[in-house]
Design a protein around this motif. Structure first.
Motif, PDB file in Angstrom:
ATOM      1  N   GLU A 225       0.828  -1.204   0.000  1.00  0.00           N
ATOM      2  CA  GLU A 225       0.000   0.000   0.000  1.00  0.00           C
ATOM      3  C   GLU A 225       0.864   1.257   0.000  1.00  0.00           C
ATOM      4  O   GLU A 225       0.570   2.228  -0.696  1.00  0.00           O
ATOM      5  CB  GLU A 225      -0.921   0.007   1.220  1.00  0.00           C
ATOM      6  N   ALA A 226       1.955   1.227   0.765  1.00  0.00           N
ATOM      7  CA  ALA A 226       2.825   2.407   0.847  1.00  0.00           C
ATOM      8  C   ALA A 226       3.405   2.767  -0.518  1.00  0.00           C
ATOM      9  O   ALA A 226       3.529   3.950  -0.854  1.00  0.00           O
ATOM     10  CB  ALA A 226       3.950   2.149   1.840  1.00  0.00           C
ATOM     11  N   PHE A 227       3.744   1.761  -1.323  1.00  0.00           N
ATOM     12  CA  PHE A 227       4.414   2.010  -2.590  1.00  0.00           C
ATOM     13  C   PHE A 227       3.491   1.880  -3.798  1.00  0.00           C
ATOM     14  O   PHE A 227       3.943   1.916  -4.930  1.00  0.00           O
ATOM     15  CB  PHE A 227       5.613   1.070  -2.734  1.00  0.00           C
ATOM     16  N   GLU A 228       2.202   1.771  -3.530  1.00  0.00           N
ATOM     17  CA  GLU A 228       1.254   1.654  -4.634  1.00  0.00           C
ATOM     18  C   GLU A 228       1.269   2.902  -5.502  1.00  0.00           C
ATOM     19  O   GLU A 228       1.236   2.820  -6.727  1.00  0.00           O
ATOM     20  CB  GLU A 228      -0.160   1.417  -4.083  1.00  0.00           C
ATOM     21  N   ASP A 229       1.277   4.043  -4.865  1.00  0.00           N
ATOM     22  CA  ASP A 229       1.372   5.308  -5.592  1.00  0.00           C
ATOM     23  C   ASP A 229       2.693   5.972  -5.239  1.00  0.00           C
ATOM     24  O   ASP A 229       2.748   7.086  -4.726  1.00  0.00           O
ATOM     25  CB  ASP A 229       0.201   6.230  -5.225  1.00  0.00           C
ATOM     26  N   ALA A 230       3.787   5.261  -5.493  1.00  0.00           N
ATOM     27  CA  ALA A 230       5.102   5.731  -5.080  1.00  0.00           C
ATOM     28  C   ALA A 230       5.452   7.053  -5.759  1.00  0.00           C
ATOM     29  O   ALA A 230       5.357   7.190  -6.963  1.00  0.00           O
ATOM     30  CB  ALA A 230       6.147   4.674  -5.417  1.00  0.00           C
ATOM     31  N   HIS A 231       5.820   8.022  -4.949  1.00  0.00           N
ATOM     32  CA  HIS A 231       6.380   9.254  -5.481  1.00  0.00           C
ATOM     33  C   HIS A 231       7.834   9.307  -5.036  1.00  0.00           C
ATOM     34  O   HIS A 231       8.307   8.431  -4.310  1.00  0.00           O
ATOM     35  CB  HIS A 231       5.595  10.473  -5.001  1.00  0.00           C
ATOM     36  N   LEU A 232       8.554  10.303  -5.477  1.00  0.00           N
ATOM     37  CA  LEU A 232      10.001  10.306  -5.298  1.00  0.00           C
ATOM     38  C   LEU A 232      10.429  10.367  -3.844  1.00  0.00           C
ATOM     39  O   LEU A 232      11.546   9.966  -3.514  1.00  0.00           O
ATOM     40  CB  LEU A 232      10.620  11.488  -6.073  1.00  0.00           C
ATOM     41  N   ALA A 233       9.551  10.831  -2.955  1.00  0.00           N
ATOM     42  CA  ALA A 233       9.935  10.980  -1.552  1.00  0.00           C
ATOM     43  C   ALA A 233       9.564   9.776  -0.697  1.00  0.00           C
ATOM     44  O   ALA A 233       9.853   9.772   0.498  1.00  0.00           O
ATOM     45  CB  ALA A 233       9.285  12.243  -0.962  1.00  0.00           C
ATOM     46  N   ILE A 234       8.961   8.747  -1.284  1.00  0.00           N
ATOM     47  CA  ILE A 234       8.417   7.671  -0.463  1.00  0.00           C
ATOM     48  C   ILE A 234       9.504   6.922   0.293  1.00  0.00           C
ATOM     49  O   ILE A 234       9.334   6.533   1.446  1.00  0.00           O
ATOM     50  CB  ILE A 234       7.573   6.699  -1.336  1.00  0.00           C
ATOM     51  N   GLY A 235      10.662   6.711  -0.360  1.00  0.00           N
ATOM     52  CA  GLY A 235      11.771   6.046   0.327  1.00  0.00           C
ATOM     53  C   GLY A 235      12.292   6.881   1.477  1.00  0.00           C
ATOM     54  O   GLY A 235      12.615   6.357   2.552  1.00  0.00           O
ATOM     55  N   LEU A 236      12.368   8.177   1.277  1.00  0.00           N
ATOM     56  CA  LEU A 236      12.826   9.082   2.324  1.00  0.00           C
ATOM     57  C   LEU A 236      11.874   9.074   3.512  1.00  0.00           C
ATOM     58  O   LEU A 236      12.298   9.111   4.673  1.00  0.00           O
ATOM     59  CB  LEU A 236      12.953  10.501   1.766  1.00  0.00           C
ATOM     60  N   ILE A 237      10.585   8.994   3.233  1.00  0.00           N
ATOM     61  CA  ILE A 237       9.591   8.959   4.308  1.00  0.00           C
ATOM     62  C   ILE A 237       9.738   7.676   5.126  1.00  0.00           C
ATOM     63  O   ILE A 237       9.650   7.698   6.358  1.00  0.00           O
ATOM     64  CB  ILE A 237       8.171   9.081   3.725  1.00  0.00           C
TER      65      ILE A 237
END
Length: 251
Positions: A225-237
């Protein structure tokens, strides 16, 4: 008796975050990228708590073998339960329904009960470790409570959004999460009462079992769910959540 009550209280506090998340998810129209972001943060928090509060604690108490066996056992038990529930309509119970939707009762009879059991399966290991943490030293692990509380908010939020999109009403959604909050208190009590008098190696193994179950849950239901709509900051979050929990464990 005082410690049992304390375990139940802290379990309820951590579990109440699920209800808080459900209220936000059901009552407020939250953008999908926000849902993904808070789930990523919660996943990072739990990953750190599992690493530095659970697996490391089990290793320090009894060595590598009980920690490893318990962790694998917990992952196997969770995966088996999750596979059984997935076949009954609970596969996407933490999904908000943007891409992978939860089934309605009309689409899959009995899926409502499966979703409820799935929420219970996800919540029990997290809450049980709160009670187990009271066994060692008589004080609850603040880091564990905070980590479970923080991670429970996005879990309840995303899942309730999916339930709403599947056509489930307020009574069902809030009833589910209210019951899971109460079950969290019971799980914490059982974690303390059942494990309290056991040998150190067994306590370590039980802690590791919970860690394995939580790790499997993160990989199977939170990260997708977290990476379903991954944007560039998701890893940083995700890293930010990990560091917040890490900082708390070393404060």
């Amino acid at each position: 008796m005082e410690q049992v009550v304390l375990a139940g209280m802290w379990g309820l506090v951590a579990g109440s975050a699920l209800l808080l998340g459900a209220v936000l998810g059901y009552g407020v129209r939250i953008p999908q990228w926000v849902v993904a972001s808070v789930m990523a943060f919660g996943a990072g928090v739990l990953l750190s708590a599992v690493s530095f509060e659970l697996v490391e604690e089990a290793y320090d108490q009894a060595g590598l073998a009980p920690a490893a066996v318990g962790t694998v056992g917990g992952a196997v038990a969770y995966t088996a339960g999750n596979m059984w529930l997935a076949r009954r309509g609970a596969r996407h119970r933490k999904r908000s329904g943007h891409r992978q939707s939860q089934p309605s009762e009309a689409q899959r009879a009995g899926s409502g009960l499966a979703l409820a059991l799935g929420a219970l399966l996800d919540g029990v290991p997290e809450s049980a470790v709160i009670g187990v943490s009271l066994v060692d030293g008589g004080a609850v692990s603040t880091v564990t409570v905070v980590a479970v509380f923080i991670s429970n908010v996005p879990e309840g939020l995303s899942s309730s959004v999916g339930m709403r999109r599947a056509g489930r009403g307020k009574k069902y959604v809030f009833g589910i999460w209210g019951a899971i909050a109460a079950a969290s208190a019971a799980s914490a009590v059982l974690g303390y009462a059942v494990v309290g008098g056991l040998p150190t190696a067994v306590v370590a193994a039980v802690t590791a079992v919970a860690a394995g179950a939580i790790l499997a849950m993160i990989a199977d239901t939170m990260i997708p769910e977290a990476f379903e709509d991954a944007h560039l900051a998701i890893g940083l979050i995700t890293v930010s959540g990990f560091l917040v929990s890490f900082a708390l464990s070393h404060a």
